[in-house]
Design an enzyme around this catalytic site. Structure first.
Site, PDB file in Angstrom:
ATOM      1  N   HIS A   1       0.857  -1.188   0.000  1.00 48.36           N
ATOM      2  CA  HIS A   1       0.000   0.000   0.000  1.00 48.36           C
ATOM      3  C   HIS A   1       0.886   1.229   0.000  1.00 48.36           C
ATOM      4  O   HIS A   1       1.894   1.257   0.707  1.00 48.36           O
ATOM      5  CB  HIS A   1      -0.902  -0.012   1.243  1.00 48.36           C
ATOM      6  CG  HIS A   1      -2.071   0.881   1.087  1.00 48.36           C
ATOM      7  ND1 HIS A   1      -1.977   2.247   1.201  1.00 48.36           N
ATOM      8  CD2 HIS A   1      -3.362   0.611   0.799  1.00 48.36           C
ATOM      9  CE1 HIS A   1      -3.161   2.771   0.987  1.00 48.36           C
ATOM     10  NE2 HIS A   1      -4.026   1.805   0.740  1.00 48.36           N
TER      11      HIS A   1
ATOM     12  N   ASP B   1      -7.609  -5.619   0.890  1.00 52.57           N
ATOM     13  CA  ASP B   1      -8.151  -6.581  -0.071  1.00 52.57           C
ATOM     14  C   ASP B   1      -7.711  -8.012   0.184  1.00 52.57           C
ATOM     15  O   ASP B   1      -8.260  -8.939  -0.393  1.00 52.57           O
ATOM     16  CB  ASP B   1      -7.734  -6.182  -1.501  1.00 52.57           C
ATOM     17  CG  ASP B   1      -8.411  -4.907  -1.920  1.00 52.57           C
ATOM     18  OD1 ASP B   1      -9.626  -4.799  -1.687  1.00 52.57           O
ATOM     19  OD2 ASP B   1      -7.740  -4.011  -2.446  1.00 52.57           O
TER      20      ASP B   1
HETATM   21  N1  COA Z   1       3.823  -7.668  -4.828  1.00 55.92           N
HETATM   22  C1  COA Z   1       5.174  -7.714  -4.994  1.00 55.92           C
HETATM   23  N2  COA Z   1       5.968  -6.663  -4.757  1.00 55.92           N
HETATM   24  C2  COA Z   1       5.393  -5.539  -4.334  1.00 55.92           C
HETATM   25  C3  COA Z   1       3.996  -5.423  -4.130  1.00 55.92           C
HETATM   26  C4  COA Z   1       3.218  -6.561  -4.388  1.00 55.92           C
HETATM   27  N3  COA Z   1       1.894  -6.524  -4.220  1.00 55.92           N
HETATM   28  N4  COA Z   1       3.704  -4.181  -3.709  1.00 55.92           N
HETATM   29  C5  COA Z   1       4.866  -3.522  -3.666  1.00 55.92           C
HETATM   30  N5  COA Z   1       5.883  -4.339  -4.016  1.00 55.92           N
HETATM   31  C6  COA Z   1       7.308  -3.975  -4.101  1.00 55.92           C
HETATM   32  C7  COA Z   1       7.580  -3.267  -5.422  1.00 55.92           C
HETATM   33  O1  COA Z   1       7.947  -4.165  -6.443  1.00 55.92           O
HETATM   34  C8  COA Z   1       8.705  -2.331  -5.032  1.00 55.92           C
HETATM   35  O2  COA Z   1       9.895  -3.096  -4.977  1.00 55.92           O
HETATM   36  P1  COA Z   1      11.287  -2.471  -5.478  1.00 55.92           P
HETATM   37  O3  COA Z   1      11.530  -1.282  -4.576  1.00 55.92           O
HETATM   38  O4  COA Z   1      12.255  -3.572  -5.305  1.00 55.92           O
HETATM   39  O5  COA Z   1      11.075  -2.064  -6.913  1.00 55.92           O
HETATM   40  C9  COA Z   1       8.367  -1.938  -3.604  1.00 55.92           C
HETATM   41  O6  COA Z   1       7.595  -3.022  -3.084  1.00 55.92           O
HETATM   42  C10 COA Z   1       7.595  -0.641  -3.513  1.00 55.92           C
HETATM   43  O7  COA Z   1       6.373  -0.769  -4.253  1.00 55.92           O
HETATM   44  P2  COA Z   1       5.740   0.305  -5.234  1.00 55.92           P
HETATM   45  O8  COA Z   1       5.198  -0.366  -6.458  1.00 55.92           O
HETATM   46  O9  COA Z   1       6.697   1.441  -5.425  1.00 55.92           O
HETATM   47  O10 COA Z   1       4.536   0.826  -4.349  1.00 55.92           O
HETATM   48  P3  COA Z   1       3.384   1.780  -4.822  1.00 55.92           P
HETATM   49  O11 COA Z   1       3.096   2.645  -3.649  1.00 55.92           O
HETATM   50  O12 COA Z   1       3.676   2.460  -6.106  1.00 55.92           O
HETATM   51  O13 COA Z   1       2.190   0.771  -5.118  1.00 55.92           O
HETATM   52  C11 COA Z   1       0.343  -0.626  -4.813  1.00 55.92           C
HETATM   53  C12 COA Z   1       1.219   0.471  -4.193  1.00 55.92           C
HETATM   54  C13 COA Z   1      -0.884  -0.850  -3.928  1.00 55.92           C
HETATM   55  C14 COA Z   1      -0.154  -0.198  -6.207  1.00 55.92           C
HETATM   56  C15 COA Z   1       1.192  -1.928  -4.923  1.00 55.92           C
HETATM   57  O14 COA Z   1       1.619  -2.312  -3.637  1.00 55.92           O
HETATM   58  C16 COA Z   1       0.412  -3.030  -5.593  1.00 55.92           C
HETATM   59  O15 COA Z   1       0.350  -3.089  -6.809  1.00 55.92           O
HETATM   60  N6  COA Z   1      -0.202  -3.961  -4.783  1.00 55.92           N
HETATM   61  C17 COA Z   1      -0.998  -5.033  -5.348  1.00 55.92           C
HETATM   62  C18 COA Z   1      -2.373  -4.532  -5.773  1.00 55.92           C
HETATM   63  C19 COA Z   1      -3.286  -4.333  -4.598  1.00 55.92           C
HETATM   64  O16 COA Z   1      -3.382  -5.176  -3.706  1.00 55.92           O
HETATM   65  N7  COA Z   1      -3.983  -3.179  -4.603  1.00 55.92           N
HETATM   66  C20 COA Z   1      -4.926  -2.836  -3.567  1.00 55.92           C
HETATM   67  C21 COA Z   1      -4.464  -1.661  -2.771  1.00 55.92           C
HETATM   68  S1  COA Z   1      -5.548  -1.352  -1.400  1.00 55.92           S
END
Ligand code: COA
Length: 386
Positions: free
Chosen positions: A266, A322
């Site tokens: 998140h 979720d």
């Molecule tokens: N699975 C695997 N790795 C994940 C992850 C996940 N669900 N969420 C974050 N990470 C990792 C990223 O790959 C990144 O790693 P890195 O620094 O080695 O590149 C690091 O954690 C930071 O993540 P980032 O993508 O920059 O976070 P964000 O703030 O941009 O994205 C979300 C947040 C919610 C979009 C992301 O965590 C995600 O896509 N989660 C899955 C979808 C989900 O459950 N959404 C509902 C949200 S309530």
């Protein structure tokens, strides 16, 4: 010129006193009240009024609002006709968005928002908020029956919000334990600061568009898998894992391929989302009170969470709301593709609270951009192009 930050990470888009997240401590509060207290002590009816009005209602105010919600459940017959004309394969979120946008045709009046001395017109804002909050679950349930070839079940005024929701969905007297779990789920999902769908609602609201346009925009935004759509993906993922003992190997393979693990991570939380902890507790309550055959998906989710904590915990990636909500909904018999619509039913309260807050001190959103295209050049007619 300020630096461009992808995803506007860390960029304040508004001032708001509706909810707050302490992502380091894992605390979410609505109007200052911690979510754990509201989940335990409040109801969706009370929490939605708290979000809209900014304070806990008196018993009389709550009774009046509750009655308004009950009396506003019926959806126009024309909307039913329109829904019947849509293909049964339509995703419930698309149907919800279509039906909500169509409702707006029947309730004009947003011009009062631009009248200099009537803006914001609180009666209009409150009445439309009641209509939208009351009708969202009704539309969801109508579609469930229409897509299966049946006529929708009429709403009942003698039931609470959550009881009526389950009654309309299943066509039988609601189970009190399930109704109380549903009510807590609705409280938990009602608001979450300035996320993508709330931002969409604010942008649309800032143009003084109708609240139906505002909520339709927010529904469309919530539908994506990076936002509300993730709880559907979680179920597919747990089914793919198959058994708790497969969780570690499955996770390692996915991470090696740089794939996303749904329901984890998140932007705001660096610890486990407090709502995930409460939802997990609800599932445990269900097991204690009901026993018997409980979904193996829950066991797989626990195993995956443990494996993910080792691998992704150091990056601050933990279960979000979720991760457990989908398993709980599945256990209650809600079809998987309706999960995000249940989220939307609840979040409508938060969207409308932000809409109202935006209108109280409105300025149209008009951000800037960093242009990366060609400098000015001259048009080349078709026959001169190479
Ligand atoms: N699975 C695997 N790795 C994940 C992850 C996940 N669900 N969420 C974050 N990470 C990792 C990223 O790959 C990144 O790693 P890195 O620094 O080695 O590149 C690091 O954690 C930071 O993540 P980032 O993508 O920059 O976070 P964000 O703030 O941009 O994205 C979300 C947040 C919610 C979009 C992301 O965590 C995600 O896509 N989660 C899955 C979808 C989900 O459950 N959404 C509902 C949200 S309530």
């Amino acid at each position: 010129m300020s630096a461009y930050l992808p995803g506007l990470e860390g960029v304040p888009a508004t001032e708001s006193n509706i909810s707050d997240i302490d992502g380091e401590k894992g605390i979410l509060s609505y109007r200052g009240y911690p979510i754990a207290e509201l989940a335990e002590k409040s109801t969706f009816e009370e929490t939605s009024l708290l979000l809209l009005d900014g304070r806990l209602p008196t018993a009389h105010e709550l009774a009046v609002y509750d009655e308004q919600l009950r009396r506003n459940r019926r959806v126009k017959f024309n909307i039913r006709t329109l829904m019947k004309a849509l293909p049964a394969t339509g995703h419930p979120m698309e149907i919800l968005q279509t039906a909500v946008a169509s409702l707006g045709v029947f309730y004009p009046g947003n011009e009062c928002l631009s009248a200099p001395d009537a803006c914001p017109d609180l009666d209009y804002i409150h009445n439309m908020s009641v209509k939208l909050i009351a009708r969202m679950p009704v539309i969801l349930c109508m579609w469930e029956h229409i897509r299966n070839g049946y006529d929708p079940i009429e709403p009942r005024v003698d039931l609470s919000f959550s009881e009526n929701f389950l009654y309309m969905l299943n066509g039988k007297e609601p189970d009190p334990l399930y109704a109380s779990i549903m009510d807590t789920c609705l409280v938990l999902h009602a608001e979450h600061t300035i996320n993508a769908s709330t931002f969409a609602a604010l942008v649309t609201g800032s143009t003084l568009a109708s609240p139906y346009g505002v909520i339709a925009a927010a529904i469309g935004t919530l539908s994506g898998p990076l936002h509300g759509g993730a709880n559907e993906k979680v179920i597919e993922m747990l089914q793919e894992i198959g058994e708790p003992k497969n969780a570690k190997v499955w996770l390692d393979k996915k991470l090696k391929n740089k794939e996303k693990i749904w329901g984890l991570g998140h932007r705001e939380y660096k610890v486990k989302d407090p709502r995930a902890t409460i939802l997990q507790g609800l599932f445990e309550k269900l097991i204690t009170e009901r026993g018997g055959e409980i979904s193996p998906l829950f066991e797989i989710a626990l195993a995956l969470e443990a494996a993910a904590e080792e691998r992704l915990g150091p990056k601050g990636v933990f279960p979000n709301v979720d991760f457990y909500s989908g398993i709980l909904y599945a256990e209650m018999g809600i079809p998987i593709d309706q999960f995000t619509s249940v989220f939307a039913v609840s979040r409508t309260a938060g969207w409308l609270a932000h809409w109202r807050e935006q209108l109280a001190d409105n300025r149209i959103f008009r951000p800037t951009q960093v242009y990366t295209g060609e400098p000015i050049r001259h048009y080349v007619s078709l026959n001169e192009r190479g």
